[in-house]
Design a protein around this motif. Sequence first.
Motif, PDB file in Angstrom:
ATOM      1  N   GLY A 173       0.844  -1.115  -0.048  1.00  7.18           N
ATOM      2  CA  GLY A 173      -0.016  -0.024   0.180  1.00  7.18           C
ATOM      3  C   GLY A 173       0.829   1.181  -0.122  1.00  7.18           C
ATOM      4  O   GLY A 173       1.853   1.327   0.456  1.00  7.18           O
ATOM      5  N   LEU A 174       0.269   2.350  -0.843  1.00  9.24           N
ATOM      6  CA  LEU A 174       1.199   3.152  -1.107  1.00  9.24           C
ATOM      7  C   LEU A 174       0.116   4.559  -0.499  1.00  9.24           C
ATOM      8  O   LEU A 174      -0.969   4.552  -0.650  1.00  9.24           O
ATOM      9  CB  LEU A 174       1.664   3.817  -2.327  1.00  9.24           C
ATOM     10  CG  LEU A 174       2.336   2.520  -3.089  1.00  9.24           C
ATOM     11  CD1 LEU A 174       2.325   2.853  -4.664  1.00  9.24           C
ATOM     12  CD2 LEU A 174       3.754   2.375  -2.520  1.00  9.24           C
ATOM     13  N   VAL A 175       0.962   5.635   0.026  1.00  8.61           N
ATOM     14  CA  VAL A 175       0.243   6.846   0.450  1.00  8.61           C
ATOM     15  C   VAL A 175      -0.408   7.752  -0.823  1.00  8.61           C
ATOM     16  O   VAL A 175       0.568   7.921  -1.679  1.00  8.61           O
ATOM     17  CB  VAL A 175       1.209   7.888   1.316  1.00  8.61           C
ATOM     18  CG1 VAL A 175       0.379   9.211   1.549  1.00  8.61           C
ATOM     19  CG2 VAL A 175       1.671   7.111   2.512  1.00  8.61           C
ATOM     20  N   ARG A 176      -1.543   7.838  -0.969  1.00  9.95           N
ATOM     21  CA  ARG A 176      -2.135   8.385  -2.043  1.00  9.95           C
ATOM     22  C   ARG A 176      -1.798  10.007  -1.748  1.00  9.95           C
ATOM     23  O   ARG A 176      -1.931  10.520  -0.724  1.00  9.95           O
ATOM     24  CB  ARG A 176      -3.647   8.271  -2.197  1.00  9.95           C
ATOM     25  CG  ARG A 176      -3.877   6.713  -2.531  1.00  9.95           C
ATOM     26  CD  ARG A 176      -5.421   6.680  -2.892  1.00  9.95           C
ATOM     27  NE  ARG A 176      -6.273   6.871  -1.666  1.00  9.95           N
ATOM     28  CZ  ARG A 176      -6.649   5.908  -0.758  1.00  9.95           C
ATOM     29  NH1 ARG A 176      -6.187   4.557  -0.842  1.00  9.95           N
ATOM     30  NH2 ARG A 176      -7.173   6.220   0.263  1.00  9.95           N
ATOM     31  N   GLY A 177      -1.871  10.806  -3.044  1.00  9.35           N
ATOM     32  CA  GLY A 177      -1.771  12.189  -3.005  1.00  9.35           C
ATOM     33  C   GLY A 177      -2.846  12.787  -3.259  1.00  9.35           C
ATOM     34  O   GLY A 177      -2.870  13.913  -3.763  1.00  9.35           O
ATOM     35  N   ASP A 178      -4.112  12.425  -3.000  1.00  7.26           N
ATOM     36  CA  ASP A 178      -5.346  12.966  -3.593  1.00  7.26           C
ATOM     37  C   ASP A 178      -5.551  14.309  -3.117  1.00  7.26           C
ATOM     38  O   ASP A 178      -5.269  14.439  -1.860  1.00  7.26           O
ATOM     39  CB  ASP A 178      -6.419  12.025  -3.389  1.00  7.26           C
ATOM     40  CG  ASP A 178      -6.467  10.634  -4.083  1.00  7.26           C
ATOM     41  OD1 ASP A 178      -5.791  10.582  -4.841  1.00  7.26           O
ATOM     42  OD2 ASP A 178      -7.195   9.778  -3.420  1.00  7.26           O
ATOM     43  N   GLY A 179      -6.029  15.183  -3.630  1.00  5.28           N
ATOM     44  CA  GLY A 179      -6.538  16.597  -3.142  1.00  5.28           C
ATOM     45  C   GLY A 179      -5.335  17.263  -2.565  1.00  5.28           C
ATOM     46  O   GLY A 179      -5.541  17.923  -1.557  1.00  5.28           O
ATOM     47  N   ASP A 180      -4.258  17.348  -3.298  1.00  5.25           N
ATOM     48  CA  ASP A 180      -2.964  18.135  -2.789  1.00  5.25           C
ATOM     49  C   ASP A 180      -2.658  17.779  -1.436  1.00  5.25           C
ATOM     50  O   ASP A 180      -1.915  18.421  -0.374  1.00  5.25           O
ATOM     51  CB  ASP A 180      -3.295  19.461  -2.864  1.00  5.25           C
ATOM     52  CG  ASP A 180      -3.469  20.190  -4.308  1.00  5.25           C
ATOM     53  OD1 ASP A 180      -2.688  19.686  -5.168  1.00  5.25           O
ATOM     54  OD2 ASP A 180      -4.345  20.984  -4.351  1.00  5.25           O
ATOM     55  N   LEU A 181      -2.631  16.443  -1.181  1.00  6.34           N
ATOM     56  CA  LEU A 181      -2.152  15.963   0.152  1.00  6.34           C
ATOM     57  C   LEU A 181      -0.715  16.009   0.176  1.00  6.34           C
ATOM     58  O   LEU A 181      -0.128  16.029  -0.808  1.00  6.34           O
ATOM     59  CB  LEU A 181      -2.735  14.419   0.275  1.00  6.34           C
ATOM     60  CG  LEU A 181      -2.142  13.590   1.855  1.00  6.34           C
ATOM     61  CD1 LEU A 181      -3.238  14.179   2.968  1.00  6.34           C
ATOM     62  CD2 LEU A 181      -2.004  12.196   1.530  1.00  6.34           C
TER      63      LEU A 181
END
Length: 150
Positions: free
Chosen positions: A33-41
């Motif tokens: 699992g990878l950290v998603r960067g959705d929504g300018d995270l």
Amino acid sequence: MIDVRVQRDAFDVGAELARLEALGGGGVASFTGLVRGDGDLVELLLEQYPGMTEAALRGIAESAARRWPLAGLTVIHRHGPLTPGERIVFVGTASRHRAAALESCAFLIDWLKTGAPFWKRERFADGTARWVEARAADDAAAERWNDAAR
């Protein structure tokens, strides 16, 4: 062999797979699992309570080991501040048979999403932050394993 680790440091997926392959089973299944960067995270902070977290993850791993004929399994979950694209979790299973490896891997990741005691806070580029709420879809994914046991 059950290997459960909760750590701040990054992990090497290739090394973890090699350890499982060395057990001599017929198949190895894994999920990273990878950290998603959705929504300018810009950051995902994972907080945990040492001791309690390891015990919960070990319990989930032992449940998988009882349910499937596994040569070994590895669960690694990171904590602390992580940025988009970083590895957050690794689940790997080894078995003589592909179905056991694949099913147990899916079981483990489904249960980790709901049964691992982590608190997650997202921080965004605009400076806002929010705690991540539990998702009904994750609960449903874990529940299907209870239904399968009936």
